[in-house]
Design a protein around this motif. Structure first.
Motif, PDB file in Angstrom:
ATOM      1  N   VAL A 247       1.228 -14.672  -9.528  1.00  0.00           N
ATOM      2  CA  VAL A 247       0.088 -14.301  -9.151  1.00  0.00           C
ATOM      3  C   VAL A 247       0.259 -12.763  -8.708  1.00  0.00           C
ATOM      4  CG1 VAL A 247      -1.727 -14.332  -6.723  1.00  0.00           C
ATOM      5  CG2 VAL A 247      -0.524 -16.382  -7.927  1.00  0.00           C
ATOM      6  N   LEU A 248      -0.551 -12.073  -9.276  1.00  0.00           N
ATOM      7  CA  LEU A 248      -0.307 -10.673  -8.215  1.00  0.00           C
ATOM      8  C   LEU A 248      -1.137 -10.133  -7.749  1.00  0.00           C
ATOM      9  CD1 LEU A 248       1.284  -8.028  -9.777  1.00  0.00           C
ATOM     10  CD2 LEU A 248       0.031  -7.780 -10.993  1.00  0.00           C
ATOM     11  N   LEU A 249       0.024  -9.837  -5.990  1.00  0.00           N
ATOM     12  CA  LEU A 249      -1.061  -9.216  -5.155  1.00  0.00           C
ATOM     13  C   LEU A 249      -0.690  -7.421  -4.955  1.00  0.00           C
ATOM     14  CD1 LEU A 249       0.752 -11.513  -2.478  1.00  0.00           C
ATOM     15  CD2 LEU A 249      -1.739 -12.148  -3.941  1.00  0.00           C
ATOM     16  N   LEU A 250      -2.020  -6.935  -5.081  1.00  0.00           N
ATOM     17  CA  LEU A 250      -2.205  -5.621  -4.904  1.00  0.00           C
ATOM     18  C   LEU A 250      -3.155  -4.824  -4.144  1.00  0.00           C
ATOM     19  CD1 LEU A 250      -2.995  -4.586  -9.102  1.00  0.00           C
ATOM     20  CD2 LEU A 250      -0.932  -4.713  -7.411  1.00  0.00           C
ATOM     21  N   ASP A 251      -2.295  -3.548  -2.422  1.00  0.00           N
ATOM     22  CA  ASP A 251      -3.037  -3.494  -2.068  1.00  0.00           C
ATOM     23  C   ASP A 251      -2.789  -1.949  -2.146  1.00  0.00           C
ATOM     24  OD1 ASP A 251      -3.734  -3.097   0.343  1.00  0.00           O
ATOM     25  OD2 ASP A 251      -2.237  -3.467   1.835  1.00  0.00           O
ATOM     26  N   GLU A 252      -4.728  -1.524  -2.894  1.00  0.00           N
ATOM     27  CA  GLU A 252      -4.705  -0.387  -2.955  1.00  0.00           C
ATOM     28  C   GLU A 252      -3.861   0.510  -4.016  1.00  0.00           C
ATOM     29  OE1 GLU A 252      -7.672   0.892  -2.088  1.00  0.00           O
ATOM     30  OE2 GLU A 252      -7.953   0.233   0.315  1.00  0.00           O
ATOM     31  N   PRO A 253      -4.364  -0.907  -5.394  1.00  0.00           N
ATOM     32  CA  PRO A 253      -3.351  -0.067  -6.099  1.00  0.00           C
ATOM     33  C   PRO A 253      -3.586   1.355  -6.794  1.00  0.00           C
ATOM     34  CG  PRO A 253      -5.106  -2.024  -6.906  1.00  0.00           C
ATOM     35  CD  PRO A 253      -4.614  -1.541  -5.180  1.00  0.00           C
ATOM     36  N   THR A 254      -5.503   1.533  -6.442  1.00  0.00           N
ATOM     37  CA  THR A 254      -5.421   2.838  -6.938  1.00  0.00           C
ATOM     38  C   THR A 254      -5.455   4.465  -6.054  1.00  0.00           C
ATOM     39  OG1 THR A 254      -7.473   2.656  -5.428  1.00  0.00           O
ATOM     40  CG2 THR A 254      -7.047   1.750  -8.344  1.00  0.00           C
ATOM     41  N   ASN A 255      -5.026   3.778  -4.805  1.00  0.00           N
ATOM     42  CA  ASN A 255      -4.354   5.081  -4.082  1.00  0.00           C
ATOM     43  C   ASN A 255      -3.067   6.213  -5.025  1.00  0.00           C
ATOM     44  OD1 ASN A 255      -5.380   4.867  -2.047  1.00  0.00           O
ATOM     45  ND2 ASN A 255      -3.765   4.279  -0.575  1.00  0.00           N
ATOM     46  N   HIS A 256      -3.828   7.489  -4.749  1.00  0.00           N
ATOM     47  CA  HIS A 256      -2.290   8.557  -5.175  1.00  0.00           C
ATOM     48  C   HIS A 256      -3.124   9.323  -6.601  1.00  0.00           C
ATOM     49  CE1 HIS A 256      -1.022   8.330  -1.427  1.00  0.00           C
ATOM     50  NE2 HIS A 256      -0.452   7.622  -1.625  1.00  0.00           N
ATOM     51  N   LEU A 257      -4.184   7.771  -7.550  1.00  0.00           N
ATOM     52  CA  LEU A 257      -3.930   7.885  -8.561  1.00  0.00           C
ATOM     53  C   LEU A 257      -4.763   8.839  -9.342  1.00  0.00           C
ATOM     54  CD1 LEU A 257      -2.537   4.115  -9.928  1.00  0.00           C
ATOM     55  CD2 LEU A 257      -1.741   5.933  -9.187  1.00  0.00           C
ATOM     56  N   ASP A 258      -4.382   9.706 -10.617  1.00  0.00           N
ATOM     57  CA  ASP A 258      -6.183  10.506 -10.945  1.00  0.00           C
ATOM     58  C   ASP A 258      -6.664   9.522 -12.174  1.00  0.00           C
ATOM     59  OD1 ASP A 258      -4.465  10.029 -13.098  1.00  0.00           O
ATOM     60  OD2 ASP A 258      -3.384  11.985 -13.282  1.00  0.00           O
TER      61      ASP A 258
ATOM     62  N   GLN B 173       0.959  -1.621   0.355  1.00  0.00           N
ATOM     63  CA  GLN B 173       0.087  -0.309  -0.095  1.00  0.00           C
ATOM     64  C   GLN B 173       0.620   1.366   0.008  1.00  0.00           C
ATOM     65  OE1 GLN B 173      -3.429   0.076   2.861  1.00  0.00           O
ATOM     66  NE2 GLN B 173      -3.684   1.853   2.480  1.00  0.00           N
ATOM     67  N   GLU B 174       1.917   1.099   0.915  1.00  0.00           N
ATOM     68  CA  GLU B 174       2.606   2.582   0.476  1.00  0.00           C
ATOM     69  C   GLU B 174       4.298   1.700  -0.382  1.00  0.00           C
ATOM     70  OE1 GLU B 174       1.690   5.135   1.800  1.00  0.00           O
ATOM     71  OE2 GLU B 174       0.311   4.333   3.374  1.00  0.00           O
ATOM     72  N   VAL B 175       4.675   3.021  -0.300  1.00  0.00           N
ATOM     73  CA  VAL B 175       5.462   3.396  -1.129  1.00  0.00           C
ATOM     74  C   VAL B 175       6.925   2.893  -0.100  1.00  0.00           C
ATOM     75  CG1 VAL B 175       7.507   4.353  -3.095  1.00  0.00           C
ATOM     76  CG2 VAL B 175       4.677   5.066  -3.024  1.00  0.00           C
ATOM     77  N   PRO B 176       7.474   1.787  -0.397  1.00  0.00           N
ATOM     78  CA  PRO B 176       8.837   1.591   0.373  1.00  0.00           C
ATOM     79  C   PRO B 176      10.152   3.226   0.753  1.00  0.00           C
ATOM     80  CG  PRO B 176       8.752   0.121  -1.081  1.00  0.00           C
ATOM     81  CD  PRO B 176       8.144   0.634  -1.825  1.00  0.00           C
ATOM     82  N   GLN B 177      10.319   3.398   1.670  1.00  0.00           N
ATOM     83  CA  GLN B 177      11.175   4.409   1.424  1.00  0.00           C
ATOM     84  C   GLN B 177      12.537   4.459   1.081  1.00  0.00           C
ATOM     85  OE1 GLN B 177       9.938   7.771   3.030  1.00  0.00           O
ATOM     86  NE2 GLN B 177       8.143   6.754   2.804  1.00  0.00           N
ATOM     87  N   GLY B 178      13.260   5.311   0.932  1.00  0.00           N
ATOM     88  CA  GLY B 178      14.559   5.502   0.366  1.00  0.00           C
ATOM     89  C   GLY B 178      15.178   4.983  -0.845  1.00  0.00           C
ATOM     90  N   LEU B 179      13.851   4.206  -1.534  1.00  0.00           N
ATOM     91  CA  LEU B 179      13.660   3.861  -2.969  1.00  0.00           C
ATOM     92  C   LEU B 179      14.814   4.457  -3.651  1.00  0.00           C
ATOM     93  CD1 LEU B 179      13.998   0.981  -4.345  1.00  0.00           C
ATOM     94  CD2 LEU B 179      11.240   1.061  -4.830  1.00  0.00           C
ATOM     95  N   THR B 180      15.542   4.627  -4.073  1.00  0.00           N
ATOM     96  CA  THR B 180      16.305   5.211  -5.328  1.00  0.00           C
ATOM     97  C   THR B 180      17.196   4.407  -6.393  1.00  0.00           C
ATOM     98  OG1 THR B 180      18.733   5.603  -4.273  1.00  0.00           O
ATOM     99  CG2 THR B 180      17.286   7.013  -3.437  1.00  0.00           C
TER     100      THR B 180
END
Length: 602
Positions: free
Chosen positions: A144-155, A73-80
């Motif tokens: 198998v693809l697991l998605l947690d709230e994939p539309t969050n932050h999307l227009d 659901q959340e983008v991992p911190q520190g990913l560059t």
């Protein structure tokens, strides 16, 4: 054989179990939507399936060599790194002989997902970052693809793209979402997590809603009958006479069992009870905007916008991330002053503003203090109420009202801001993304309340069902700063947009430029120089759509970067460079469209 199988799985972290002896089979090719209230354990179940957690009891079985990709659901911190580097990290790279195949796979995924491989990940908006992470999962060809709230932050445009992509993908999908349209368009099966148990509905979302309502009604009726039976037996035992006779020992044992069942019963979580205060009506005219313009530097946010908002109107505002929807709201309610044009407010206006960043919440105070501001009671529509009881209407338990804001989930923060907002009278509600993180039940309660609201509503939302059910007109804010009004909700806006696109396509196809040039050439023999010039024009015309698409993609990405809350806190050189590049893109796009029209007329 099922790809993934859960047998009698239990898991908890103190308190009632999140999963209690659950069973689940995931078959190849299924598109499964997982539903449940906030805090029910949906994300926990995804992590369990992905192997990030182990069950307290039971077993999780997977087919041998099964590939599973998980988008949290959340983008991992520190990913560059660059987009290409991050997507490539999703591969288990093999030997040098297959390296070229891996790179080809990465290039194909990036192309399908419209991502620039050289772009830096850390400058992307949250929505684009999630698209990169999805690409990282897909590059390994998961079963198998697991998605947690994939539309969050999307227009809305990005959500439509994601729906179309997942429909074409062809793999097995197990996902959590509160987006009702997304559920309806994608799912072939609904699984619900409720009070530690899994209910398998094996139907689409619309059918699930009907069956769920019937189940809850039946469950409530059975609970009433059970409680009536228990009360009768408790009354009998209190008499204390017949209960001591041998022939009634069976009835005593039965009563003990009834008590155990009642003690173990986990009640259905209540629904939020939301109401809005309307102390007095506003004047007929609420807001009048005339020729309003506003820019950040050289980037236009709103350009020559005029509109009239009258009492009782319910207006939805949509547009791409970074287009300036929040800025438009703040202009309309007077928090920002137009750089050109004027905005006039009507009489008796009482405004309540819900900001999507939840900046109105004081992080140093508890739930109770954020709403009560030192009071123990609150007056709602002329009636004095205990503050704790009022917060219980918004699903905060008596223990939870003393919790600090830092301990609240995203859904709880949204409910708290709504509770604070609706504690004050308002005849103009201004809601900026109010549905974020709300579960479907609470979202529908809010929706019903707003439908009955007699005041005026300004609403920014990417929830298409919410817009369809509420708004009477829609304002589309474009990246150019232009605002276009459509009567009706999201579906009406989409239909009109498609009709305009079809009309433009038909207009362009009436006299194709290349065919016209070839017909002219056939009437007389062209010289060598003329033939070469014609061929060059044909190549240029064929390449222009791709060039325009690339320019618009870069423009959209830069606008999303500028929409981030910390953008104007960055170094001046970065801000200036971004704004200057956006202006360059505007000029390049204008020139590309001008050249396209010019070549089509040849």
């Amino acid at each position: 054989m099922a790809l993934i199988s859960l047998q009698e799985v239990s898991l908890g972290f103190g308190g009632p179990l999140l999963l209690e002896d659950v069973n689940l089979q995931i078959e190849r090719g299924e598109l499964i939507g997982l539903l449940g209230r906030n805090g029910a354990g949906k994300s926990t179940l995804l992590k369990l399936i992905n192997g990030d957690l182990s069950p307290d009891g039971g077993a999780v079985s997977r087919q041998q060599a099964l590939r599973v990709a998980y988008l949290p659901q959340e983008v991992p911190q520190g990913l560059t790194g660059t987009v290409s580097q991050i997507v490539t990290s999703g591969l288990a790279l093999k030997n040098a002989e297959t390296h070229w195949q891996d790179q080809l796979q990465v290039e194909q995924i990036l192309s399908r997902m419209q991502l620039d491989p050289a772009a830096e990940f850390n400058v992307f908006s949250a929505g684009l970052k999630r698209r990169v992470l999805l690409a990282r999962g897909l590059v390994q060809n998961p079963d198998v693809l697991l998605l947690d709230e994939p539309t969050n932050h999307l227009d809305i445009e990005a959500i439509d793209w994601l729906e179309d992509f997942l429909k074409r993908w062809g793999g097995t999908l197990f996902f959590v979402t509160h987006d009702r349209v997304f559920l309806q368009r994608l799912t072939t099966r609904i699984v619900e997590l409720d009070r530690g148990r899994l209910f398998d509905w094996n139907c689409n979302y619309a059918t699930f809603v009907q069956r769920k309502e019937a189940l809850l009604t039946a469950e409530q009726e059975q609970a009433v009958l059970f409680d009536k039976k228990l009360a009768q037996e408790e009354q009998w035992i209190r008499k204390g006479i017949e209960a001591r006779r041998t022939r009634n020992e069976g009835r005593v044992r039965a009563l003990k069992r009834l008590r155990e069942i009642r003690r173990e019963r986990r009640e259905q979580a209540g629904k939020a009870r939301i109401q809005i205060q309307t102390d007095k009506r506003s004047g007929k005219l609420v807001i009048e905007a005339e020729n309003v313009s506003y820019s950040f530097g050289s980037q236009p946010i709103v350009r020559e916008f005029s509109a009239t908002l009258q009492r009782g109107d319910k207006v939805g505002i949509i547009g791409p991330n970074g287009s300036g929807k929040t800025t438009l709201l703040r202009l309309l309610i007077g928090e920002l002053t137009p750089q050109q044009g004027s905005i006039r407010h009507g009489t008796n206006l009482e405004i309540a503003y819900f900001d999507q960043l939840r900046a109105q919440l004081d992080e140093t105070k508890s739930v109770l203090d954020n709403v009560g501001l030192g009071r123990d009671t609150i007056t709602i529509n002329g009636k004095t109420r205990n503050l704790v009881g009022y917060l219980e209407d918004f699903l905060f338990t008596r223990d939870r009202v003393q919790a600090p804001i830092s301990a609240l989930s995203g859904g709880e923060r949204n409910r708290l801001l709504l509770a604070r907002l609706f504690s004050q009278p308002a005849n103009l509600l201004v809601l900026d993304e109010p549905t974020n993180d709300l579960d479907i039940e609470t979202l529908e309660v809010l929706e019903d309340m707003l439908m009955e609201y007699s005041g005026t509503l300004l609403l920014v939302s990417h929830d298409r069902a919410f817009l369809n059910n509420l708004v009477t007109s829609t304002l589309e804010l474009q990246l150019t700063g232009q605002v276009k009004e459509t009567i009706g909700g999201y579906d009406d806006w989409q239909q009109q947009k498609q009709a305009e696109m079809q009309k433009n396509a038909e207009t362009k196809s009436t006299k194709p430029a290349v065919a016209q040039a070839e017909n002219s050439a056939s009437q007389r023999k062209l010289s060598y120089k003329e033939q070469r010039a014609l061929e060059a024009q044909q190549r240029e015309l064929a390449e222009l759509p791709g060039k325009i698409e690339r320019l618009e993609a870069e423009q959209h990405a830069l606008a999303a970067v500028m929409a981030e809350t910390d953008f104007y806190q960055r170094e001046n050189s970065i801000i200036t460079q971004t704004i200057y590049r956006l202006k360059e893109l505007d000029d390049e796009l204008a020139e590309a469209y001008r050249r396209w029209e010019e070549l089509e007329k040849l």
